[in-house]
Design a protein around this motif. Structure first.
Motif, PDB file in Angstrom:
ATOM      1  N   LEU A  34       0.822  -1.212   0.000  1.00 11.59           N
ATOM      2  CA  LEU A  34       0.000   0.000   0.000  1.00 11.59           C
ATOM      3  C   LEU A  34       0.858   1.265   0.000  1.00 11.59           C
ATOM      4  CD1 LEU A  34      -2.610  -1.082   2.719  1.00 11.59           C
ATOM      5  CD2 LEU A  34      -2.910  -1.154   0.241  1.00 11.59           C
ATOM      6  N   PHE A  35       2.085   1.159   0.525  1.00 12.93           N
ATOM      7  CA  PHE A  35       2.941   2.325   0.674  1.00 12.93           C
ATOM      8  C   PHE A  35       3.436   2.854  -0.669  1.00 12.93           C
ATOM      9  CE2 PHE A  35       2.657   0.648   4.749  1.00 12.93           C
ATOM     10  CZ  PHE A  35       3.345   1.383   5.708  1.00 12.93           C
ATOM     11  N   TRP A  82      18.436  -0.464  10.204  1.00 13.46           N
ATOM     12  CA  TRP A  82      17.529   0.238  11.107  1.00 13.46           C
ATOM     13  C   TRP A  82      16.881   1.436  10.416  1.00 13.46           C
ATOM     14  CZ3 TRP A  82      18.368   5.340  12.975  1.00 13.46           C
ATOM     15  CH2 TRP A  82      17.300   5.809  13.754  1.00 13.46           C
ATOM     16  N   PHE A  83      17.684   2.300   9.786  1.00 14.57           N
ATOM     17  CA  PHE A  83      17.047   3.504   9.237  1.00 14.57           C
ATOM     18  C   PHE A  83      16.276   3.220   7.956  1.00 14.57           C
ATOM     19  CE2 PHE A  83      20.832   4.673   6.510  1.00 14.57           C
ATOM     20  CZ  PHE A  83      20.178   5.154   5.392  1.00 14.57           C
ATOM     21  N   ALA A  84      16.427   2.026   7.399  1.00 10.10           N
ATOM     22  CA  ALA A  84      15.573   1.618   6.277  1.00 10.10           C
ATOM     23  C   ALA A  84      14.206   1.161   6.775  1.00 10.10           C
ATOM     24  CB  ALA A  84      16.241   0.496   5.497  1.00 10.10           C
ATOM     25  N   TRP A  85      14.196   0.419   7.890  1.00 13.40           N
ATOM     26  CA  TRP A  85      12.951  -0.166   8.391  1.00 13.40           C
ATOM     27  C   TRP A  85      12.147   0.794   9.241  1.00 13.40           C
ATOM     28  CZ3 TRP A  85       9.212  -3.422   8.108  1.00 13.40           C
ATOM     29  CH2 TRP A  85       9.377  -4.625   7.413  1.00 13.40           C
ATOM     30  N   SER A  86      12.858   1.612  10.023  1.00 12.46           N
ATOM     31  CA  SER A  86      12.169   2.477  10.971  1.00 12.46           C
ATOM     32  C   SER A  86      11.147   3.416  10.319  1.00 12.46           C
ATOM     33  CB  SER A  86      13.195   3.292  11.779  1.00 12.46           C
ATOM     34  OG  SER A  86      12.579   3.984  12.829  1.00 12.46           O
ATOM     35  N   PRO A  87      11.416   4.015   9.137  1.00 14.23           N
ATOM     36  CA  PRO A  87      10.437   4.943   8.541  1.00 14.23           C
ATOM     37  C   PRO A  87       9.103   4.324   8.140  1.00 14.23           C
ATOM     38  CG  PRO A  87      12.625   5.373   7.659  1.00 14.23           C
ATOM     39  CD  PRO A  87      12.711   4.093   8.441  1.00 14.23           C
ATOM     40  N   VAL A  88       8.998   2.990   8.187  1.00 14.42           N
ATOM     41  CA  VAL A  88       7.685   2.385   7.981  1.00 14.42           C
ATOM     42  C   VAL A  88       6.680   2.995   8.950  1.00 14.42           C
ATOM     43  CG1 VAL A  88       6.351   0.243   8.194  1.00 14.42           C
ATOM     44  CG2 VAL A  88       8.595   0.210   7.084  1.00 14.42           C
ATOM     45  N   GLN A  89       7.150   3.308  10.150  1.00 16.84           N
ATOM     46  CA  GLN A  89       6.254   3.835  11.174  1.00 16.84           C
ATOM     47  C   GLN A  89       5.724   5.221  10.799  1.00 16.84           C
ATOM     48  OE1 GLN A  89       8.417   3.150  15.053  1.00 16.84           O
ATOM     49  NE2 GLN A  89       9.650   1.920  13.660  1.00 16.84           N
ATOM     50  N   ALA A  90       6.599   6.086  10.287  1.00 18.31           N
ATOM     51  CA  ALA A  90       6.159   7.426   9.895  1.00 18.31           C
ATOM     52  C   ALA A  90       5.262   7.384   8.673  1.00 18.31           C
ATOM     53  CB  ALA A  90       7.370   8.314   9.629  1.00 18.31           C
ATOM     54  N   THR A  91       5.682   6.657   7.629  1.00 17.66           N
ATOM     55  CA  THR A  91       4.898   6.622   6.391  1.00 17.66           C
ATOM     56  C   THR A  91       3.589   5.859   6.590  1.00 17.66           C
ATOM     57  OG1 THR A  91       6.239   4.724   5.686  1.00 17.66           O
ATOM     58  CG2 THR A  91       6.883   6.875   4.856  1.00 17.66           C
ATOM     59  N   GLY A  92       3.626   4.785   7.362  1.00 17.88           N
ATOM     60  CA  GLY A  92       2.414   4.013   7.599  1.00 17.88           C
ATOM     61  C   GLY A  92       1.393   4.762   8.421  1.00 17.88           C
ATOM     62  N   SER A  93       1.847   5.453   9.462  1.00 17.93           N
ATOM     63  CA  SER A  93       0.909   6.230  10.284  1.00 17.93           C
ATOM     64  C   SER A  93       0.341   7.405   9.493  1.00 17.93           C
ATOM     65  CB  SER A  93       1.599   6.719  11.559  1.00 17.93           C
ATOM     66  OG  SER A  93       2.702   7.547  11.263  1.00 17.93           O
ATOM     67  N   ALA A  94       1.159   7.988   8.591  1.00 20.90           N
ATOM     68  CA  ALA A  94       0.665   9.078   7.743  1.00 20.90           C
ATOM     69  C   ALA A  94      -0.420   8.576   6.789  1.00 20.90           C
ATOM     70  CB  ALA A  94       1.813   9.707   6.955  1.00 20.90           C
ATOM     71  N   ALA A 110      14.257   2.489 -11.537  1.00 25.43           N
ATOM     72  CA  ALA A 110      13.611   3.253 -10.472  1.00 25.43           C
ATOM     73  C   ALA A 110      12.452   2.473  -9.862  1.00 25.43           C
ATOM     74  CB  ALA A 110      13.120   4.594 -11.010  1.00 25.43           C
ATOM     75  N   GLY A 111      11.680   1.790 -10.712  1.00 20.64           N
ATOM     76  CA  GLY A 111      10.591   0.965 -10.205  1.00 20.64           C
ATOM     77  C   GLY A 111      11.096  -0.194  -9.359  1.00 20.64           C
ATOM     78  N   MET A 112      12.134  -0.886  -9.843  1.00 21.10           N
ATOM     79  CA  MET A 112      12.716  -1.994  -9.093  1.00 21.10           C
ATOM     80  C   MET A 112      13.314  -1.504  -7.775  1.00 21.10           C
ATOM     81  SD  MET A 112      12.165  -4.841 -10.700  1.00 21.10           S
ATOM     82  CE  MET A 112      13.311  -5.959  -9.879  1.00 21.10           C
ATOM     83  N   PHE A 113      13.912  -0.323  -7.812  1.00 17.37           N
ATOM     84  CA  PHE A 113      14.498   0.263  -6.608  1.00 17.37           C
ATOM     85  C   PHE A 113      13.443   0.483  -5.530  1.00 17.37           C
ATOM     86  CE2 PHE A 113      15.026   4.386  -4.413  1.00 17.37           C
ATOM     87  CZ  PHE A 113      16.109   4.086  -3.599  1.00 17.37           C
ATOM     88  N   LEU A 114      12.337   1.131  -5.881  1.00 15.45           N
ATOM     89  CA  LEU A 114      11.334   1.460  -4.875  1.00 15.45           C
ATOM     90  C   LEU A 114      10.574   0.229  -4.408  1.00 15.45           C
ATOM     91  CD1 LEU A 114      10.557   4.164  -3.548  1.00 15.45           C
ATOM     92  CD2 LEU A 114       8.506   4.141  -4.976  1.00 15.45           C
ATOM     93  N   ALA A 115      10.274  -0.691  -5.315  1.00 13.66           N
ATOM     94  CA  ALA A 115       9.534  -1.894  -4.933  1.00 13.66           C
ATOM     95  C   ALA A 115      10.318  -2.744  -3.937  1.00 13.66           C
ATOM     96  CB  ALA A 115       9.197  -2.717  -6.175  1.00 13.66           C
ATOM     97  N   ALA A 116      11.650  -2.730  -4.036  1.00 16.30           N
ATOM     98  CA  ALA A 116      12.485  -3.555  -3.157  1.00 16.30           C
ATOM     99  C   ALA A 116      12.264  -3.231  -1.688  1.00 16.30           C
ATOM    100  CB  ALA A 116      13.957  -3.372  -3.519  1.00 16.30           C
ATOM    101  N   TRP A 117      11.984  -1.976  -1.398  1.00 17.40           N
ATOM    102  CA  TRP A 117      11.784  -1.574  -0.002  1.00 17.40           C
ATOM    103  C   TRP A 117      10.616  -2.333   0.626  1.00 17.40           C
ATOM    104  CZ3 TRP A 117       7.874   1.241   2.628  1.00 17.40           C
ATOM    105  CH2 TRP A 117       8.241   1.767   3.867  1.00 17.40           C
ATOM    106  N   SER A 118       9.628  -2.665  -0.168  1.00 17.66           N
ATOM    107  CA  SER A 118       8.470  -3.407   0.330  1.00 17.66           C
ATOM    108  C   SER A 118       8.675  -4.914   0.220  1.00 17.66           C
ATOM    109  CB  SER A 118       7.209  -3.009  -0.449  1.00 17.66           C
ATOM    110  OG  SER A 118       6.916  -1.644  -0.306  1.00 17.66           O
ATOM    111  N   GLY A 135      -0.218   7.676  -2.359  1.00 20.39           N
ATOM    112  CA  GLY A 135      -0.767   6.562  -1.596  1.00 20.39           C
ATOM    113  C   GLY A 135      -2.070   6.876  -0.902  1.00 20.39           C
ATOM    114  N   MET A 136      -2.414   8.152  -0.767  1.00 16.44           N
ATOM    115  CA  MET A 136      -3.594   8.540  -0.006  1.00 16.44           C
ATOM    116  C   MET A 136      -4.902   8.079  -0.660  1.00 16.44           C
ATOM    117  SD  MET A 136      -2.598   9.930   2.747  1.00 16.44           S
ATOM    118  CE  MET A 136      -1.228  10.787   3.530  1.00 16.44           C
ATOM    119  N   GLY A 137      -4.909   7.916  -1.987  1.00 22.24           N
ATOM    120  CA  GLY A 137      -6.133   7.521  -2.671  1.00 22.24           C
ATOM    121  C   GLY A 137      -6.222   6.044  -2.986  1.00 22.24           C
ATOM    122  N   VAL A 138      -5.228   5.267  -2.572  1.00 23.59           N
ATOM    123  CA  VAL A 138      -5.180   3.842  -2.922  1.00 23.59           C
ATOM    124  C   VAL A 138      -6.317   3.067  -2.265  1.00 23.59           C
ATOM    125  CG1 VAL A 138      -3.841   1.716  -2.632  1.00 23.59           C
ATOM    126  CG2 VAL A 138      -2.723   3.796  -3.453  1.00 23.59           C
TER     127      VAL A 138
END
Length: 559
Positions: free
Chosen positions: A38-39, A108-120, A245-253, A334-337
C-alpha cells in the motif's frame, strides 16, 4: 559462548529479551510486510506505467531468492535478536570495523520509517473517509522548514495528518511495551484482518472480469513528451532508468519479510523456528505481491488526461499535465489507494467502508512489524557494541523500551515531512546497502565458519545468486534513486555515513577499542573452534566493485 536471551544487559539492571514465541508468532509479526504494498504501489505505477506488474513480480522473486542466504546466517547465531544485519555485521567486522556497523545502521534507518509513512497513510485514509478534501481539517498546515533544495515541494510541516499519525504511533508503542508475546498475539488478530482485504483485492477482479488486457501492454517504460503528456517509452538509457527506479522502490516493500528473523533471540526453539519463519513469511509475500499489483493495474490502468499542461509565454511548462488512473496524484502519494481498492471488490458503500477500515488495520500491522523489528535491531546492536549503551535497556516485559522510544522520536520527526515517497526513497538507500553487505556476508561466513553448525544450509548456488543480486540491487539504486527527487541518493548516503561518529564514540571512547565480552567471543571462537579469516582480499574487492557499480550507473542514468 554467545550472548543469551537471559544475559543481563550491561548497565541496565534489566533482564534480556524473553523467549516467548515460536515461528508462527514471528510469522504473524512479519505479516505486517504484505501491507507495505500500500505504501508504494501508486508511486511505482506512476513511475513505470504498464511495467508495474512486471516490476512487482520480479522484485518479490528476487526477495525470495535472497531470503535463503538470510535464513542460513540467522541460524548461525540462535541467541541473538535484531535480524540479518546483526548476523552480517559479525562477518564484516573481521575485515573492517567501520564497515560492519554500517550494515546494522542502514537496516535500522531503512525499516524504521515504515512507522512514519504508515501512520501518515492511516491518518490520511481516516481523514479522507470522514471529511471532504476541501474541509478545513484537511487543508490547514503550518510550515516549519522549506526543504525544496532536496525535492520540489518538500517541507517540514504540522497538519492533521501529523497529529493523527502521532496518536497512532503512540498507540502502537503502548502495545509494544507489553513484550513480544502480546505483540505477536495482537498482530495475529491484525494480520487476519489485513490479509482478508488484500486477498479479496487480488482475487475478486480476476473473477469479475475487471482486468483489462490493454492496461498491461505494451511492455514499454513510461515516458512523457515536452508538454508532460504520457507516451510509451523505448528501451534506451532513459527507459532503463525508469525500469530501475521501479525496481528500486519496490524492493523496499518486497524484501521486507526478512524481518521474520529479527526475533531469533525470542524463539523458543531458534534452530527450527528461524527457517520456518522466513520461509512461510516469504510465501505469503509472494502471493500478495504478485496478485495485488496485477489486479490493481488491470482494474485501474494508466488513466486519461484530466488537466493538460499549462504553458507560459516562453513556452515553458508552468503546471504539468494531470492524469487519472494509476497516474493520479493521490495514487502516487498513496492517499487515494484505499478508496480505489474498496471499489475493486464490488461490495457496495457500507462494505467498502469496512474494506478501508481493514486496510487501516493493515497499515497499523505494518507499524507493529516495523517497531518490533527495528527496535530489536537497535537493542542487539547496543549489546554487541555497535550503538550507544542506553539502547540495551528492556522493561519488565522484556521489551526493548529505550530502543522503541528512540524509534518513536525519530519517526515523529519523519512524520513532519510532507512527502512520504521521498522518505521511502531515502530510506531504501540504506536498505540496499544493508542488502548488499548481508548477501555477501553469506559467503564470508561460509568461508570463515565452515564447520559451524547450520540448522539450515543454503545450496551453494543460492549463496552465489544472492551475491550477484546484491550488485543488481546497487545498480537499481544508482540508476533509479534520484527519480524520486534529485537529492534522494545523496540524502541516503549522508544518513548512512552518520553511523561512523556514533560507532567511534561507542567503540573507541566508551569501550576503549574493545567489544563486549559476549560479542568478542562470537568473533573468536564457536563450539571450541577458533574462527580464522579465510576470505582474503575478496571482501575488499566486493566493496570496491559495489562502489563502482553505484557510481557508474548513477552517471549513466537519464532523468
Amino acid at each position: 559462548m554467545s550472548v543469551t536471551a537471559e544475559v543481563v544487559a550491561e548497565d541496565t539492571g534489566a533482564k534480556g529479551l524473553e523467549r516467548g514465541i515460536d515461528w508462527t508468532g514471528a510469522f504473524w509479526v512479519a505479516s505486517g510486510v504484505p501491507p507495505l504494498v500500500l505504501f508504494s504501489i501508486g508511486a511505482v505505477a506512476a513511475t513505470v506505467g504498464k511495467l508495474s506488474w512486471v516490476i512487482w513480480t520480479a522484485s518479490i522473486a528476487m526477495g525470495f531468492i535472497q531470503s535463503f542466504t538470510y535464513a542460513e546466517i540467522a541460524g548461525l547465531f540462535p541467541n541473538k535478536a535484531g535480524g540479518t544485519s546483526i548476523y552480517g555485521a559479525i562477518a564484516w567486522v573481521r575485515y573492517g570495523k567501520l564497515v560492519a556497523p554500517i550494515s546494522v545502521w542502514c537496516n535500522w534507518f531503512a525499516w524504521s520509517p515504515v512507522q512514519a509513512t504508515g501512520s501518515a497513510l492511516a491518518a490520511g485514509y481516516i481523514l479522507s473517509g470522514l471529511f471532504a478534501p476541501d474541509a478545513a481539517i484537511n487543508t490547514w498546515q503550518l510550515t516549519l522548514l522549506d526543504l525544496g533544495y532536496l525535492k520540489t515541494g518538500l517541507s517540514l510541516r504540522i497538519n492533521a495528518v501529523f497529529v493523527l499519525g502521532a496518536v497512532i504511533l503512540l498507540a502502537v508503542k503502548f502495545i509494544q511495551d507489553g513484550g513480544i508475546l502480546r505483540s505477536a498475539n495482537t498482530t495475529k488478530i491484525l494480520g487476519i484482518s489485513a490479509m482478508i482485504p488484500l486477498l479479496l483485492i487480488g482475487i475478486v477482479p480476476l473473477l469479475t472480469g475487471d482486468i483489462v488486457k490493454a492496461n498491461f501492454f505494451p511492455l514499454a517504460p513510461l515516458a512523457h513528451d515536452a508538454l508532460g503528456r504520457v507516451t510509451d517509452g523505448t528501451w534506451n538509457m532513459g527507459g532503463i532508468t525508469v525500469f530501475a527506479a521501479g525496481m528500486f522502490l519496490a524492493a523496499w516493500s518486497t524484501y521486507g519479510f526478512e524481518t521474520a528473523v529479527c526475533y531469533t533471540g525470542e524463539f523458543k526453539n531458534p534452530k527450527t523456528d528461524t527457517f520456518k519463519a522466513i520461509f512461510y513469511s516469504g510465501l505469503l509475500c509472494v502471493v500478495v505481491y504478485t496478485l495485488v499489483p496485477f489486479a490493481f493495474q488491470g482494474y485501474l490502468g494508466l488513466g486519461t488526461l484530466v488537466h493538460p499542461a499549462v504553458v507560459d509565454a516562453a513556452g515553458n511548462v508552468a503546471t504539468p499535465a494531470e492524469y487519472g488512473g494509476m497516474l493520479a496524484p493521490d495514487i502516487y502519494s498513496g492517499m487515494g489507494v484505499a478508496a480505489i481498492m474498496a471499489k475493486m471488490v464490488h461490495a457496495g458503500r457500507l462494505v467498502g467502508v469496512i474494506v478501508v477500515i481493514m486496510l487501516i488495520l493493515a497499515l497499523v500491522l505494518s507499524l507493529m512489524t516495523s517497531m518490533a523489528g527495528s527496535s530489536r535491531t537497535l537493542y542487539q546492536a547496543s549489546l554487541d557494541g555497535w550503538l550507544p549503551k542506553y539502547l540495551a535497556k528492556v522493561n519488565a516485559h522484556g521489551a526493548p523500551t529505550n530502543a522503541m522510544l528512540t524509534n518513536l522520536g525519530f519517526n515523529l520527526v519523519l512524520l513532519l515531512l510532507s512527502d512520504s515517497v521521498f522518505i521511502i526513497g531515502a530510506a531504501n538507500i540504506g536498505y540496499l546497502i544493508f542488502n548488499f553487505l548481508n548477501l555477501n556476508a553469506g559467503w564470508i561466513h561460509r568461508l570463515d565458519r565452515p564447520r559451524q553448525d547450520r540448522p539450515w544450509r543454503a545450496p551453494t548456488w543460492i549463496l552465489a545468486a544472492g551475491a550477484v543480486l546484491s550488485f543488481v540491487n546497487l545498480a537499481f539504486m544508482g540508476f533509479g534513486a534520484d527519480v524520486y527527487g534529485a537529492g534522494t541518493l545523496k540524502t541516503g548516503l549522508i544518513f548512512a555515513a552518520l553511523i561512523v561518529p556514533v560507532f567511534v564514540y561507542r567503540h573507541f571512547i566508551q569501550d576503549k577499542g574493545t567489544f563486549p565480552q559476549e560479542m568478542a567471543d562470537d568473533l573468536e571462537m564457536v563450539d571450541g573452534e577458533r574462527i580464522i579469516k579465510r576470505a582474503g582480499i575478496w571482501p575488499y574487492v566486493v566493496l570496491a566493485l559495489g562502489i563502482a557499480v553505484v557510481a557508474v550507473t548513477h552517471r549513466l542514468a537519464v532523468y
